[in-house]
Design a protein around this motif. Structure first.
Motif, PDB file in Angstrom:
ATOM      1  N   HIS A  98      57.657   9.971  54.226  1.00 14.23           N
ATOM      2  CA  HIS A  98      56.840  10.487  55.323  1.00 14.23           C
ATOM      3  C   HIS A  98      57.506  10.403  56.695  1.00 14.23           C
ATOM      4  N   GLY A  99      58.646   9.735  56.775  1.00 16.38           N
ATOM      5  CA  GLY A  99      59.344   9.638  58.055  1.00 16.38           C
ATOM      6  C   GLY A  99      58.758   8.612  59.000  1.00 16.38           C
ATOM      7  N   CYS A 100      57.897   7.745  58.510  1.00 16.42           N
ATOM      8  CA  CYS A 100      57.274   6.704  59.335  1.00 16.42           C
ATOM      9  C   CYS A 100      56.697   5.644  58.419  1.00 16.42           C
ATOM     10  N   PHE A 101      56.293   4.532  59.012  1.00 16.58           N
ATOM     11  CA  PHE A 101      55.590   3.500  58.265  1.00 16.58           C
ATOM     12  C   PHE A 101      54.106   3.849  58.180  1.00 16.58           C
ATOM     13  N   PRO A 102      53.393   3.332  57.174  1.00 14.75           N
ATOM     14  CA  PRO A 102      51.955   3.632  57.072  1.00 14.75           C
ATOM     15  C   PRO A 102      51.180   3.023  58.231  1.00 14.75           C
ATOM     16  N   VAL A 103      50.116   3.682  58.626  1.00 14.42           N
ATOM     17  CA  VAL A 103      49.260   3.158  59.688  1.00 14.42           C
ATOM     18  C   VAL A 103      48.174   2.287  59.065  1.00 14.42           C
ATOM     19  N   GLY A 104      47.750   1.293  59.834  1.00 15.16           N
ATOM     20  CA  GLY A 104      46.730   0.386  59.339  1.00 15.16           C
ATOM     21  C   GLY A 104      45.350   0.990  59.315  1.00 15.16           C
ATOM     22  N   ALA A 105      45.102   1.940  60.204  1.00 14.10           N
ATOM     23  CA  ALA A 105      43.804   2.604  60.270  1.00 14.10           C
ATOM     24  C   ALA A 105      43.948   3.838  61.144  1.00 14.10           C
ATOM     25  N   ILE A 106      43.031   4.776  60.951  1.00 13.30           N
ATOM     26  CA  ILE A 106      42.931   5.951  61.806  1.00 13.30           C
ATOM     27  C   ILE A 106      41.504   6.014  62.313  1.00 13.30           C
ATOM     28  N   ALA A 107      41.331   5.956  63.620  1.00 10.89           N
ATOM     29  CA  ALA A 107      39.982   5.973  64.194  1.00 10.89           C
ATOM     30  C   ALA A 107      39.308   7.305  63.894  1.00 10.89           C
ATOM     31  N   THR A 108      38.031   7.230  63.560  1.00 10.23           N
ATOM     32  CA  THR A 108      37.264   8.425  63.242  1.00 10.23           C
ATOM     33  C   THR A 108      36.157   8.626  64.260  1.00 10.23           C
ATOM     34  N   THR A 109      35.683   9.842  64.373  1.00  8.78           N
ATOM     35  CA  THR A 109      34.613  10.136  65.333  1.00  8.78           C
ATOM     36  C   THR A 109      33.232   9.854  64.758  1.00  8.78           C
ATOM     37  N   ASN A 110      33.136   9.739  63.423  1.00  6.68           N
ATOM     38  CA  ASN A 110      31.827   9.505  62.805  1.00  6.68           C
ATOM     39  C   ASN A 110      31.615   8.049  62.410  1.00  6.68           C
ATOM     40  N   GLY A 111      32.573   7.187  62.711  1.00  4.94           N
ATOM     41  CA  GLY A 111      32.405   5.766  62.436  1.00  4.94           C
ATOM     42  C   GLY A 111      32.703   5.349  61.020  1.00  4.94           C
ATOM     43  N   GLU A 112      33.100   6.271  60.143  1.00  2.85           N
ATOM     44  CA  GLU A 112      33.440   5.895  58.779  1.00  2.85           C
ATOM     45  C   GLU A 112      34.706   5.046  58.776  1.00  2.85           C
ATOM     46  N   ARG A 113      34.697   3.984  57.989  1.00  2.00           N
ATOM     47  CA  ARG A 113      35.847   3.076  57.974  1.00  2.00           C
ATOM     48  C   ARG A 113      36.983   3.695  57.172  1.00  2.00           C
ATOM     49  N   PRO A 114      38.173   3.760  57.769  1.00  2.00           N
ATOM     50  CA  PRO A 114      39.286   4.472  57.149  1.00  2.00           C
ATOM     51  C   PRO A 114      39.998   3.650  56.082  1.00  2.00           C
ATOM     52  N   ALA A 115      40.924   4.291  55.376  1.00  2.00           N
ATOM     53  CA  ALA A 115      41.749   3.604  54.393  1.00  2.00           C
ATOM     54  C   ALA A 115      42.743   2.686  55.086  1.00  2.00           C
ATOM     55  N   SER A 116      43.109   1.615  54.406  1.00  2.00           N
ATOM     56  CA  SER A 116      44.068   0.654  54.945  1.00  2.00           C
ATOM     57  C   SER A 116      45.496   1.135  54.691  1.00  2.00           C
ATOM     58  N   TRP A 117      46.451   0.405  55.276  1.00  2.00           N
ATOM     59  CA  TRP A 117      47.858   0.733  55.029  1.00  2.00           C
ATOM     60  C   TRP A 117      48.237   0.474  53.571  1.00  2.00           C
ATOM     61  N   LEU A 118      47.548  -0.462  52.919  1.00  2.00           N
ATOM     62  CA  LEU A 118      47.837  -0.716  51.507  1.00  2.00           C
ATOM     63  C   LEU A 118      47.470   0.481  50.648  1.00  2.00           C
ATOM     64  N   VAL A 119      46.340   1.121  50.944  1.00  2.00           N
ATOM     65  CA  VAL A 119      45.956   2.315  50.194  1.00  2.00           C
ATOM     66  C   VAL A 119      47.040   3.385  50.315  1.00  2.00           C
ATOM     67  N   ARG A 120      47.600   3.507  51.494  1.00  2.00           N
ATOM     68  CA  ARG A 120      48.590   4.566  51.750  1.00  2.00           C
ATOM     69  C   ARG A 120      49.894   4.337  50.984  1.00  2.00           C
ATOM     70  N   ILE A 121      50.157   3.101  50.573  1.00  2.00           N
ATOM     71  CA  ILE A 121      51.371   2.862  49.790  1.00  2.00           C
ATOM     72  C   ILE A 121      51.073   2.736  48.295  1.00  2.00           C
ATOM     73  N   TRP A 122      49.844   3.005  47.874  1.00  4.00           N
ATOM     74  CA  TRP A 122      49.523   2.955  46.450  1.00  4.00           C
ATOM     75  C   TRP A 122      50.538   3.713  45.576  1.00  4.00           C
ATOM     76  N   PRO A 123      50.925   4.940  45.956  1.00  4.09           N
ATOM     77  CA  PRO A 123      51.867   5.662  45.087  1.00  4.09           C
ATOM     78  C   PRO A 123      53.209   4.952  44.931  1.00  4.09           C
ATOM     79  N   PHE A 124      53.528   4.036  45.832  1.00  6.97           N
ATOM     80  CA  PHE A 124      54.826   3.366  45.814  1.00  6.97           C
ATOM     81  C   PHE A 124      54.747   1.959  45.208  1.00  6.97           C
ATOM     82  N   ILE A 125      53.546   1.589  44.737  1.00 10.75           N
ATOM     83  CA  ILE A 125      53.387   0.308  44.043  1.00 10.75           C
ATOM     84  C   ILE A 125      52.710   0.540  42.687  1.00 10.75           C
ATOM     85  N   GLU A 126      53.032   1.696  42.105  1.00 11.30           N
ATOM     86  CA  GLU A 126      52.577   2.063  40.765  1.00 11.30           C
ATOM     87  C   GLU A 126      51.063   2.197  40.657  1.00 11.30           C
ATOM     88  N   GLN A 127      50.451   2.730  41.712  1.00  8.55           N
ATOM     89  CA  GLN A 127      49.009   2.972  41.701  1.00  8.55           C
ATOM     90  C   GLN A 127      48.713   4.434  42.033  1.00  8.55           C
TER      91      GLN A 127
END
Length: 342
Positions: free
Chosen positions: A64-93
């Motif tokens: 992706h050309g960058c490190f994963p982000v820990g969170a992305i702020a949303t306008t509706n208040g829904e809690r975003p995915a963590s940085w661990l979720v974003r690396i799931w494909p790279f830890i056999e998930q």
């Protein structure tokens, strides 16, 4: 014919007690050595866990050309995915990642976690240190939207032991005082995207050098809080992942981040530091409503320090006696200061 008489002699009570005493001494001598060997094995396993995460971060960056982000702020208040979720494909998930919904989803489970079939059963063994004496799971009540979708009323999420470093407290221009929510820092390897930061971290931003910058650190032991009488209480819910959604939620989803990020910390106190519940100078004592703050403490069940993954993917065991100035320089990716020996 001469009859020989053979004498049969047993142990005397004194001899038996001496033998028992010798065995006891041998056990007392061997037991610490056995325990040290077991801890050395657990520490090696923890180092391997940290190394796997470092490789996953680099593989993510290659893709992706960058490190994963820990969170992305949303306008509706829904809690975003963590940085661990974003690396799931790279830890056999990849299976969990491919079936997950990112848009219109509340990863904390306080709203509608549409991915509950994966997130509430996912248990990745190497995300927990084998020396960790605490619970591995955050248990909560599922939202009504989730139970209407067939989810059980009681659910659990894994609490990992490895926490991203978002910098050092008040370390340069990339920092923000958010009122009673506290100070947010953006000068580390892993950070968030919100109204104050619009770009994820990449190698070009780590001007101090990846081998001189902390990416992840260990949080595998109780946060210990000392009250005014000197009594120390162990808190297993004061970790950076200990809140709704466990390791899969990035924390507050509103533009003001609701005063907390999940799975991230900026360094404000030393490794294994014991804060006070009253007038603590580092502001890392009891947290609001028990949820993690921005400066949860790096702690470890390994004696004498904690395991850290650096920006270059290498792993170091850093002493709890490390000078705090040096620790802060390691946490800040671009302060221009020489780190020196550690």
């Amino acid at each position: 014919m001469t009859t020989s008489r053979r004498s049969h002699r047993g142990f005397t009570l004194v001899e038996l007690l001496v033998v028992i005493a010798i065995i006891g001494v041998l056990i007392a001598l061997l037991l610490p050595a056995v325990q040290q060997a077991r801890e050395a094995a657990r520490r090696m396993s923890c180092s391997n866990n940290s190394k796997q995460l470092g490789l996953a971060l680099h593989n993510y960056h290659d893709t992706h050309g960058c490190f994963p982000v820990g969170a992305i702020a949303t306008t509706n208040g829904e809690r975003p995915a963590s940085w661990l979720v974003r690396i799931w494909p790279f830890i056999e998930q990849s299976a969990a990642y491919d079936q997950s919904t990112f848009i219109g989803n509340d990863w904390s489970g306080r709203g509608f976690d549409k991915n509950w079939r994966a997130t509430t059963v996912l248990d990745i063994a190497f995300l927990n240190c084998p020396s960790n004496p605490m619970t591995k799971y955050w248990t909560q009540t599922a939202s009504s939207a989730m139970t209407s979708d067939g989810c059980p009323s009681s659910i659990k999420y894994q609490i990992p032991d490895y926490v991203g470093c978002t910098g050092v407290y008040n370390g340069g221009p990339l920092t923000n005082w958010n009122g009673y929510h506290g100070r947010q820092d953006y000068n580390g390897v892993l950070t968030v995207l919100d109204v104050r930061n619009s770009e994820p971290t990449s190698f070009k931003h780590i001007t101090d050098g990846t081998s001189n910058t902390i990416a992840l650190g260990e949080q595998s032991d109780f946060i210990k809080i000392m009250d005014s009488s000197g009594t120390v209480t162990k808190k297993d819910t004061y970790r950076a992942w200990s809140w709704h959604g466990g390791g899969w939620s990035g924390g507050g989803g509103a533009e003001n981040d609701e005063g907390y990020w999940k799975g991230l910390t900026s360094v404000r106190a030393g490794i294994n530091y014991v804060p006070s519940t009253t007038n603590d100078p580092f502001g890392v004592g009891d947290y609001w409503y028990g949820r993690p703050g921005f400066h949860t403490i790096y702690t470890s069940a390994h004696p004498g320090g904690a395991m850290f993954t650096l920006g270059d993917g290498s792993v170091r065991f850093i002493s709890e006696n490390l000078n705090f100035t040096t620790l802060g320089r390691l946490a800040n990716r671009h302060d221009g200061q020489v780190v020196g020996e550690y």
